[in-house]
Design an enzyme around this catalytic site. Structure first.
Site, mmCIF file in Angstrom:
data_model
loop_
_atom_site.group_PDB
_atom_site.id
_atom_site.type_symbol
_atom_site.label_atom_id
_atom_site.label_comp_id
_atom_site.label_asym_id
_atom_site.label_seq_id
_atom_site.Cartn_x
_atom_site.Cartn_y
_atom_site.Cartn_z
ATOM 1 N N LYS A 160 0.842 -1.174 0.000
ATOM 2 C CA LYS A 160 0.000 0.000 0.000
ATOM 3 C C LYS A 160 0.893 1.244 0.000
ATOM 4 O O LYS A 160 2.042 1.129 0.417
ATOM 5 C CB LYS A 160 -0.948 -0.001 1.193
ATOM 6 C CG LYS A 160 -0.258 0.156 2.558
ATOM 7 C CD LYS A 160 -1.199 0.615 3.603
ATOM 8 C CE LYS A 160 -1.298 2.112 3.661
ATOM 9 N NZ LYS A 160 -0.243 2.784 4.445
ATOM 10 N N HIS A 190 -0.862 -4.617 5.803
ATOM 11 C CA HIS A 190 -0.203 -5.416 6.859
ATOM 12 C C HIS A 190 -1.067 -5.555 8.112
ATOM 13 O O HIS A 190 -0.865 -6.471 8.894
ATOM 14 C CB HIS A 190 1.188 -4.857 7.184
ATOM 15 C CG HIS A 190 1.183 -3.652 8.062
ATOM 16 N ND1 HIS A 190 0.939 -2.388 7.590
ATOM 17 C CD2 HIS A 190 1.374 -3.509 9.392
ATOM 18 C CE1 HIS A 190 1.001 -1.536 8.598
ATOM 19 N NE2 HIS A 190 1.263 -2.179 9.705
ATOM 20 N N LYS A 194 -1.971 -8.935 11.393
ATOM 21 C CA LYS A 194 -1.801 -8.852 12.851
ATOM 22 C C LYS A 194 -2.668 -9.917 13.522
ATOM 23 O O LYS A 194 -3.838 -10.083 13.150
ATOM 24 C CB LYS A 194 -2.196 -7.460 13.360
ATOM 25 C CG LYS A 194 -1.214 -6.359 12.942
ATOM 26 C CD LYS A 194 -1.637 -5.010 13.501
ATOM 27 C CE LYS A 194 -0.861 -3.876 12.875
ATOM 28 N NZ LYS A 194 0.400 -3.549 13.498
ATOM 29 N N GLU A 228 -1.632 6.983 16.969
ATOM 30 C CA GLU A 228 -0.173 6.818 16.937
ATOM 31 C C GLU A 228 0.469 7.986 17.660
ATOM 32 O O GLU A 228 0.038 9.132 17.488
ATOM 33 C CB GLU A 228 0.321 6.805 15.496
ATOM 34 C CG GLU A 228 -0.200 5.643 14.690
ATOM 35 C CD GLU A 228 0.464 5.603 13.325
ATOM 36 O OE1 GLU A 228 1.517 4.990 13.215
ATOM 37 O OE2 GLU A 228 -0.080 6.216 12.393
ATOM 38 N N ASP A 247 -3.653 7.177 3.903
ATOM 39 C CA ASP A 247 -2.615 6.344 4.509
ATOM 40 C C ASP A 247 -3.205 5.276 5.435
ATOM 41 O O ASP A 247 -2.680 4.170 5.516
ATOM 42 C CB ASP A 247 -1.652 7.246 5.307
ATOM 43 C CG ASP A 247 -0.472 6.489 5.880
ATOM 44 O OD1 ASP A 247 0.163 5.742 5.118
ATOM 45 O OD2 ASP A 247 -0.188 6.643 7.086
ATOM 46 N N HIS A 252 -6.296 0.268 6.333
ATOM 47 C CA HIS A 252 -6.314 -0.446 7.612
ATOM 48 C C HIS A 252 -7.665 -0.339 8.333
ATOM 49 O O HIS A 252 -8.227 -1.343 8.764
ATOM 50 C CB HIS A 252 -5.230 0.085 8.547
ATOM 51 C CG HIS A 252 -3.854 0.085 7.946
ATOM 52 N ND1 HIS A 252 -3.422 -0.868 7.066
ATOM 53 C CD2 HIS A 252 -2.804 0.925 8.103
ATOM 54 C CE1 HIS A 252 -2.172 -0.622 6.722
ATOM 55 N NE2 HIS A 252 -1.780 0.467 7.335
ATOM 56 N N LYS A 352 -1.792 11.027 13.929
ATOM 57 C CA LYS A 352 -0.392 10.966 14.359
ATOM 58 C C LYS A 352 -0.184 11.985 15.475
ATOM 59 O O LYS A 352 -0.925 12.958 15.587
ATOM 60 C CB LYS A 352 0.526 11.286 13.186
ATOM 61 C CG LYS A 352 0.421 10.224 12.088
ATOM 62 C CD LYS A 352 1.734 9.982 11.404
ATOM 63 C CE LYS A 352 1.634 8.957 10.304
ATOM 64 N NZ LYS A 352 1.868 7.581 10.757
#
Ligand code: BG6
Length: 522
Positions: A160, A190, A194, A228, A247, A252, A352
């Protein structure tokens, strides 16, 4: 992680060609994951990793650099000399100009040579650990050398972001489909590797008790929070063009939403599972362009204090435009228009430079239909909540009401909890380990299918369009170290709700509060 390697379950002989072998992804994620798979006995005897690209270094230096990455980022302890030596035998690299066809015919010769002594033809995995702009030249280059031809044995892996909007994703899909069959294409997200994300389906579908209440009749709303504490670090170039919506949310968070909301597949077959996920994406109510501000909020961090340290604002970060309008925070409200979820809002939030790194899904249940207990017993009442803690804590928590011990009738929330680290021994595998093994086994269940990637872009496209057209006037609008802009509080407050972050800490506080009451009452 798959349970235990034995020879029958090991993948067939495989050669990984990693494009972008000098890059960060290879260094921090791919090499440590491959090393751990090797160490844990998951890789076949006959496997090789070939780094391809502009390396401008000697093989010894390259190997040293890779080892450094493994030492720094592997979930296991530092490499031992003997183990590393055994692993490094499988590692090589080749310099290549990736925009020239010659590189691919050289690669083809090299691969032929590598597998020469092997008993069977190797599976060839072409891993594009490179910026999206390189997908086209590499795909065409592979085709020019007919490296796509062994349909059963050649696989391409694309990281991605898969495109930057719906049109570009369609373009990429078209390009890839001219060269590879869909079952040869592995689009990585990804998060899907998990453990805790995979466990969402296990929890829902391998237990009888939650599925009957997993719907609009019992669930008030769902929150998916991915916070994050890091900023953009050294990824300013990429991030300033992407932003939080592209992003994180497009991939996700929407994938997690799919796992929470999807119907049960008949079998755990890759396409079955992905069909059900696509159904969810298609059922998401389109956000009308003129109402984007009622459904989505963006933010950008300014300087602030985080965990006792002063950190700079986004616009001061390396490789970020000092006048940037890119969002580092995004929150959206979505509805899944089907029988199960009609009217239940799904709130998705990511940012973030928030105070902590916490990813969790919170399922909040409706209040009981009739209140039996007197109001004075309910002063500390909290709604039932199920929390799927994805990281850094990994587990499941259930908050429910209980009578406090003591002669008076007083109810307060308590928690039941399951944590991976307590229940199972050993370190869970890193997401990339699971995904790399799946690629070798040709199992695409945890990868994005063509239609899935496009459907996810379709969900956020109206927001992207409106945000691109209308510049934010208030950026930066949250300080580093805070939970994001005030507008996000308003977004959820309009529905009479609040963000639950971080639920784990909050629940612990609630339980502590019960103790206080219990002491007071006694
Ligand atoms: C990546 C994003 O896909 O996921 C990053 O590009 C983000 O911006 C990262 O930091 C988060 O992943 P993880 O596994 O560290 O939570």
């Amino acid at each position: 992680m798959k349970k235990k390697p034995n020879n029958e379950h090991k993948p067939e002989p495989t050669i990984f060609s990693i494009f972008g072998a000098a890059g960060d992804l290879c260094w921090r994620k791919l090499m440590p994951a491959l090393y751990n798979l090797f160490l844990d006995g998951w890789l076949p005897e006959e496997f090789a990793i070939l780094g391809v690209g502009h390396l401008h270094t000697s093989k010894t230096k390259y190997l040293d650099h890779m080892r450094e990455g493994v030492d720094q980022f592997s979930r296991q302890e530092k490499t031992k000399n003997e183990d590393w030596k055994r692993f490094a035998k499988h590692l090589d690299f080749m310099e290549a100009e990736l925009d020239q066809n010659q590189a691919y015919s050289d690669l083809s010769d090299r691969l032929d040579q590598m597998e020469k002594g092997w008993a069977v033809k190797a599976q060839r995995v072409f891993y594009l650990a490179m910026p999206p702009g390189m997908i086209e030249p590499i795909t065409k280059g592979l085709a020019s050398a007919r490296l796509n031809r062994r349909r059963e044995h050649a696989r391409i892996v694309v990281e991605k972001p898969f495109g930057s909007d719906l049109d570009s994703a369609r373009g990429l899909n078209q390009l890839l489909s001219q060269v590879f069959d869909e079952n040869q294409i592995f689009r990585i997200d990804h998060f899907l590797g998990k453990e805790t994300v995979q466990n969402i389906l296990a929890f829902r579908l391998a237990n009888t008790m939650f599925e009957p209440i997993w719907n609009r009749h019992y669930i008030d709303h769902v929150q998916i929070n991915v916070a994050e504490d890091l900023g953009v670090e050294h990824r300013g170039h990429y991030y300033d063009k992407a932003g939080a919506l592209r992003d994180m949310i497009q991939n996700h968070l929407l994938q997690i939403l799919c796992l929470v909301a999807m119907e049960a597949p008949i079998t755990f077959d890759g396409n079955e599972v992905r069909n059900k996920k696509v159904d969810v994406l298609h059922a998401i109510r389109p956000i009308p362009r003129h109402q984007v501000h009622d459904f989505a909020v963006r933010g950008q961090y300014g300087a602030g204090w985080l965990q006792g340290e002063h950190v700079r604002g986004y616009r001061e970060e390396e490789n970020v435009n000092p006048d940037s309008f890119t969002e580092t925070y995004a929150a959206v409200k979505l509805f899944v228009d089907n029988w199960r979820w009609q009217g239940v809002p799904f709130y998705l939030r990511t940012g973030k430079r928030l105070p902590n790194r916490i990813t969790e899904v919170s399922i909040q249940f409706r209040p009981v239909p009739h209140q039996t207990f007197p109001a004075r017993a309910l002063l500390d009442r909290q709604p039932n909540r199920l929390i799927i803690a994805i990281q850094p804590e990994e587990g499941i928590l259930l908050r429910f009401e209980s009578k406090l011990p003591g002669p008076s009738l007083h109810l307060a929330p308590v928690m039941m909890q399951f944590f991976y680290k307590e229940a199972f021994q050993g370190q869970p595998a890193d997401a990339y380990e699971t995904l790399l093994l799946d690629i070798m086994e040709g199992d695409a269940t945890l990868f994005m299918r063509e239609d899935q990637a496009e459907a996810a872009w379709q969900v956020i496209q109206p927001v992207l369009d409106v945000w691109d057209e209308q510049r934010p006037t208030s950026f930066p609008n949250y300080q580093a170290g805070t939970w994001g802009p005030e507008e996000a509080e308003v977004l959820i407050a309009k529905g009479g709700r609040t963000w639950t972050m971080p639920t784990i800490l909050q629940c612990q506080e609630d339980v502590a509060m019960c103790r206080v009451h219990s002491v007071r009452d006694d």
